[in-house]
Write a protein that holds these residues in place. Structure first.
Motif, PDB file in Angstrom:
ATOM      1  N   ASN A   2       0.852  -1.184   0.000  1.00  0.00           N
ATOM      2  CA  ASN A   2       0.000   0.000   0.000  1.00  0.00           C
ATOM      3  C   ASN A   2       0.893   1.241   0.000  1.00  0.00           C
ATOM      4  OD1 ASN A   2      -2.097   1.797   0.219  1.00  0.00           O
ATOM      5  ND2 ASN A   2      -2.464   1.443   2.391  1.00  0.00           N
ATOM      6  N   ILE A   3       0.909   1.952  -1.126  1.00  0.00           N
ATOM      7  CA  ILE A   3       1.796   3.108  -1.293  1.00  0.00           C
ATOM      8  C   ILE A   3       0.965   4.388  -1.375  1.00  0.00           C
ATOM      9  CG2 ILE A   3       3.633   4.126  -2.687  1.00  0.00           C
ATOM     10  CD1 ILE A   3       4.049   1.338  -3.922  1.00  0.00           C
ATOM     11  N   THR A  58      -2.023   5.389  -3.876  1.00  0.00           N
ATOM     12  CA  THR A  58      -2.971   6.453  -3.558  1.00  0.00           C
ATOM     13  C   THR A  58      -2.255   7.796  -3.574  1.00  0.00           C
ATOM     14  OG1 THR A  58      -4.243   4.974  -2.115  1.00  0.00           O
ATOM     15  CG2 THR A  58      -4.622   7.334  -1.848  1.00  0.00           C
ATOM     16  N   VAL A  59      -2.849   8.779  -4.217  1.00  0.00           N
ATOM     17  CA  VAL A  59      -2.328  10.144  -4.230  1.00  0.00           C
ATOM     18  C   VAL A  59      -2.979  10.922  -3.093  1.00  0.00           C
ATOM     19  CG1 VAL A  59      -2.288  12.321  -5.520  1.00  0.00           C
ATOM     20  CG2 VAL A  59      -1.839  10.168  -6.700  1.00  0.00           C
ATOM     21  N   LEU A  60      -2.166  11.626  -2.301  1.00  0.00           N
ATOM     22  CA  LEU A  60      -2.682  12.441  -1.200  1.00  0.00           C
ATOM     23  C   LEU A  60      -2.292  13.888  -1.420  1.00  0.00           C
ATOM     24  CD1 LEU A  60      -3.995  12.860   1.590  1.00  0.00           C
ATOM     25  CD2 LEU A  60      -1.799  12.234   2.631  1.00  0.00           C
ATOM     26  N   ALA A  82      -7.295   8.747  -5.108  1.00  0.00           N
ATOM     27  CA  ALA A  82      -6.715   9.931  -4.479  1.00  0.00           C
ATOM     28  C   ALA A  82      -7.528  10.355  -3.272  1.00  0.00           C
ATOM     29  CB  ALA A  82      -6.631  11.076  -5.484  1.00  0.00           C
ATOM     30  N   VAL A  83      -6.848  11.076  -2.389  1.00  0.00           N
ATOM     31  CA  VAL A  83      -7.487  11.697  -1.226  1.00  0.00           C
ATOM     32  C   VAL A  83      -7.127  13.177  -1.259  1.00  0.00           C
ATOM     33  CG1 VAL A  83      -7.619  11.803   1.283  1.00  0.00           C
ATOM     34  CG2 VAL A  83      -7.369   9.582   0.143  1.00  0.00           C
ATOM     35  N   LEU A 109      -4.864   5.837   6.285  1.00  0.00           N
ATOM     36  CA  LEU A 109      -4.608   5.144   5.020  1.00  0.00           C
ATOM     37  C   LEU A 109      -3.763   3.875   5.171  1.00  0.00           C
ATOM     38  CD1 LEU A 109      -3.973   8.251   2.717  1.00  0.00           C
ATOM     39  CD2 LEU A 109      -6.059   6.873   2.920  1.00  0.00           C
ATOM     40  N   ASN A 110      -3.173   3.662   6.331  1.00  0.00           N
ATOM     41  CA  ASN A 110      -2.401   2.438   6.602  1.00  0.00           C
ATOM     42  C   ASN A 110      -1.362   2.153   5.518  1.00  0.00           C
ATOM     43  OD1 ASN A 110      -3.945   1.792   8.975  1.00  0.00           O
ATOM     44  ND2 ASN A 110      -5.598   1.127   7.612  1.00  0.00           N
TER      45      ASN A 110
END
Length: 259
Positions: A2-3, A58-60, A82-83, A109-110
Motif C-alpha cells: 500500500n503506497i 494512492t495520491v494524497l 486519491a485523497v 490510510l495504513n
C-alpha cells in the motif's frame, strides 16, 4: 504494498511567481498551477514498485478546490485513487501545521510506504518528510536517488554533495526522492480518460479531527513579515581597450576579490 504519494499543486516554476499583497502568501489564484515537479518522480517510483511487487497507489493532496486539476493529472499517470484534504481554514498554514494535517490523513490510510518529492518548488524547505516521519513514528529515508524494495525492507541510495550514502529501513517508512531517481512517464490518452473515473475522496479538518485554530494563520509557527521584488540588475563595469585594458581587468578582479 500500500503506497501513498504526496502531491502538491504549486505555481509553475517557469513563470513569474509572486506573493499576495493581502496576506503575504504565495499567489495561486491567478498563477499557472501544476504538480510540484519533484512529486512526479515520486509518482513514477510508486508505479514502478507497484508493477514489480503489486499493491495499490494512492495520491494524497492538501490544497484548495482547484488542486483537483493536479490530482487528475497525477491519476492519469497511473495511481489507483486519491485523497484530497480541502478546507478554507487551511489557508496560511505553515509547514508544522501542514505536517499535522497530512499525518492525520496518513493515519487513516495504513500505508506501507509514503513517497514524496525531496522539496516543493514554492516553499523549498525540505522538512516535510522528516516531520511526517516523526509524527507517524516511522523511519525517514530522504533524498533518495535509488530505491530498492525487498519485502518489508527498503534500501535507498541517499544523494549527497560528495556522492551517496546507502541507508536501510523497514516499512512503514517515508521516502523522499530527487529527480535523479527515474524518468516520469507521460500520461497516455487512455490514462487521461481513466483518471476521470478514478475515486477521489475529499476530507475536511473536522473529519480528520484537527481543530481550525491549529492550522492556517491562527496556528502558524512562522509567517512572511514583508517582501519586495528583486531589484533590477545594475549596469556592469565596462573596460575599453586603449592599451591598459589588461591592467584594468586585473585591478577590477582584485578589487572584487576574484584574484
Amino acid at each position: 504494498m500500500n503506497i501513498v504519494v504526496l502531491v502538491k499543486q504549486v505555481p509553475d516554476s517557469g513563470a513569474e511567481r509572486t506573493l499576495s499583497a493581502g496576506d503575504n502568501t504565495v499567489e495561486r489564484s491567478s498563477a499557472n498551477n501544476v504538480i510540484n515537479e519533484m512529486d512526479e518522480y515520486a509518482i513514477e517510483e510508486a508505479l514502478k514498485i507497484k508493477e514489480a511487487h503489486g499493491g495499490e497507489v494512492t495520491v494524497l493532496t492538501m490544497g484548495p478546490e482547484r488542486a483537483t486539476e493536479s490530482i487528475r493529472k497525477a491519476l492519469s499517470m497511473g495511481p489507483d485513487k486519491a485523497v484530497h484534504i480541502t478546507d478554507e481554514a487551511l489557508h496560511g498554514s505553515c509547514a508544522v501545521a501542514t505536517s499535522k494535517v497530512l499525518a492525520a490523513a496518513l493515519g487513516t490510510l495504513n500505508a506501507d510506504l509514503i513517497l514524496c518529492g525531496a522539496e516543493s518548488t514554492d516553499g523549498r524547505v525540505q522538512v516535510m518528510p522528516h516531520m511526517l516521519a516523526e509524527r507517524l513514528g516511522v523511519a525517514a529515508l530522504t533524498g533518495a536517488r535509488k530505491l530498492t524494495v525487498d519485502g518489508s525492507q527498503l534500501t535507498a541510495e541517499r544523494q549527497t554533495d560528495e556522492g551517496y550514502e546507502v541507508v536501510t529501513a523497514a516499512t512503514p517508512a517515508v521516502v523522499s526522492v530527487w529527480d535523479t531517481i527515474n524518468e516520469p512517464r507521460y500520461p497516455s490518452f487512455k490514462g487521461i480518460m481513466a483518471a476521470k473515473k478514478k475515486p477521489v475522496q475529499t476530507l475536511t479538518l473536522a473529519e480528520l479531527g484537527v481543530a481550525a485554530d491549529e492550522v492556517g494563520f491562527a496556528g502558524a509557527t512562522s509567517a512572511v513579515v514583508e517582501f519586495a521584488k528583486r531589484p533590477p540588475r545594475s549596469a556592469g563595469t565596462k573596460i575599453t581597450d586603449e592599451g591598459a585594458a589588461g591592467e584594468q581587468l586585473v585591478a577590477y578582479l582584485a578589487a572584487e576579490k576574484f584574484v
